[in-house]
Design a protein around this motif. Structure first.
Motif, PDB file in Angstrom:
ATOM      1  N   ILE A   1       6.284   7.759   2.178  1.00 31.94           N
ATOM      2  CA  ILE A   1       7.493   6.178   2.683  1.00 31.94           C
ATOM      3  C   ILE A   1       6.650   6.621   3.834  1.00 31.94           C
ATOM      4  CG2 ILE A   1       9.533   7.519   3.103  1.00 31.94           C
ATOM      5  CD1 ILE A   1       9.092   9.382   0.503  1.00 31.94           C
ATOM      6  N   GLY A   2       6.866   6.996   5.139  1.00 30.59           N
ATOM      7  CA  GLY A   2       6.834   6.579   6.385  1.00 30.59           C
ATOM      8  C   GLY A   2       5.483   4.865   6.741  1.00 30.59           C
ATOM      9  N   GLN A   3       4.943   5.014   5.750  1.00 29.17           N
ATOM     10  CA  GLN A   3       3.783   3.974   5.704  1.00 29.17           C
ATOM     11  C   GLN A   3       4.885   2.850   5.704  1.00 29.17           C
ATOM     12  OE1 GLN A   3       0.305   3.482   4.027  1.00 29.17           O
ATOM     13  NE2 GLN A   3      -0.177   1.481   4.571  1.00 29.17           N
TER      14      GLN A   3
ATOM     15  N   ILE B   1       1.345  -1.080  -0.316  1.00 24.96           N
ATOM     16  CA  ILE B   1       0.126  -0.346   0.157  1.00 24.96           C
ATOM     17  C   ILE B   1       1.303   1.352  -0.079  1.00 24.96           C
ATOM     18  CG2 ILE B   1      -1.193   0.637   1.628  1.00 24.96           C
ATOM     19  CD1 ILE B   1      -2.700  -1.094   2.163  1.00 24.96           C
ATOM     20  N   GLY B   2       2.519   1.576   0.895  1.00 23.99           N
ATOM     21  CA  GLY B   2       2.750   2.514   1.358  1.00 23.99           C
ATOM     22  C   GLY B   2       2.812   2.513  -0.808  1.00 23.99           C
TER      23      GLY B   2
ATOM     24  N   GLY C   1       8.227  -1.397   6.950  1.00 21.81           N
ATOM     25  CA  GLY C   1       9.188  -2.611   5.804  1.00 21.81           C
ATOM     26  C   GLY C   1      10.382  -2.902   8.099  1.00 21.81           C
ATOM     27  N   LEU C   2      10.203  -2.087   8.549  1.00 20.76           N
ATOM     28  CA  LEU C   2      11.271  -1.979  10.039  1.00 20.76           C
ATOM     29  C   LEU C   2      10.791  -3.180  10.513  1.00 20.76           C
ATOM     30  CD1 LEU C   2      13.138  -0.650  11.564  1.00 20.76           C
ATOM     31  CD2 LEU C   2      11.349   0.638  12.136  1.00 20.76           C
TER      32      LEU C   2
END
Length: 276
Positions: A249-251, A242-243, A256-257
């Motif tokens: 970028i934030g989502q 979705i990001g 990912g983190l």
């Protein structure tokens, strides 16, 4: 005169359609069973409040890591960060999918690795299949997975199994083949049956190599979560997707983190479970 084109693609399509037409009921049963396994494991994980689950993992990390305080603290901090980012339920979905995929992959991979180590004919048959599985772009086998199982977690699980299985087969085969001949000769001298020799001599000796295969299988399963999300698999991979679609970028970074944190925890756990 140009050589006529070999209908490889048409043959593959015919084979997939034939499997779908003739084994539809068996595929549906497999789909229902695996979907039940993934959702059941997810429900079990969500029974625990995040704080309690984090505490259990921290204690387990401390003892599995032979009183490694850094592993315990790192696991706790990582899981608390996932909860703080609001990704707890999605993370449990990802863990459920990864563990289910790795379990089924290992259920097939370890016996195949043993067979290929024991039988040269089987080894020469399995080896090119593994080469194909490892080098074929993972997007290619998403297509038959969708045809057989529709959209959702199950085709993602199947594609993940195909991608994650080869290293476990290869490392199991390697571990069995590297068992010193002296040990097997001693087992033969004591009149051990092939099964006794396998269980009591070869598998314990090959365990470090087999566990390395288990570790690689889990890591490769995690690396597939974003690709599996393209065919409907839920979890953190879906958030990353979705990001990407929204150029958020934030989502994408947070999801990912979360995947990285889960990967590091599972990697350290399996490394510490491996005999030195």
């Amino acid at each position: 005169m140009a050589m006529p084109k070999i209908p490889i693609g048409e043959g593959a399509e015919t084979l997939v359609n034939w499997i779908d037409d003739n084994f539809g009921m068996a595929l549906d049963i497999f789909s229902d069973m695996t979907d039940y396994m993934i959702s059941g494991l997810n429900d079990v994980l969500l029974l625990f409040p995040p704080i309690l689950f984090t505490l259990i993992i921290g204690i387990a990390a401390y003892f599995i890591g032979k009183k490694d305080l850094k592993l315990a603290i790192g696991s706790v901090v990582g899981l608390l960060l996932i909860d703080n980012m609001g990704l707890w339920e999605l993370s449990m979905e990802t863990i459920s999918l990864v563990l289910s995929s790795a379990f089924l992959a290992l259920l097939v991979a370890i016996p195949l690795g043993i067979i290929s180590a024991k039988n040269e004919w089987a080894f020469h048959v399995i080896k090119p299949i593994l080469d194909l599985m490892q080098t074929m772009p993972s997007f290619v086998y998403l297509i038959p997975a969708v045809i057989f199982f529709g959209l959702g977690n199950v085709p993602g699980l199947v594609a993940t199994i195909v991608f994650a299985m080869p290293p476990a087969i290869r490392l199991t085969n390697l571990g069995i083949r590297q068992v010193p001949k002296e040990l097997t000769e001693v087992a033969d001298a004591f009149g051990s049956t092939p099964l006794q020799k396998l269980v009591k001599v070869e598998l314990p000796t090959a365990l470090p190599s087999i566990m390395a295969g288990v570790n690689q299988c889990i890591m490769l399963s995690l690396s597939m979560v974003v690709i599996a999300a393209m065919i409907g698999a839920r979890g953190l991979g879906y958030q990353v997707l979705i990001g990407i679609q929204r150029v958020d970028i934030g989502q994408g970074f947070e999801a990912g983190l979360g995947i990285v944190i889960i990967a590091v925890i599972l990697d350290r756990f399996t490394q510490h479970l491996t005999p030195k």
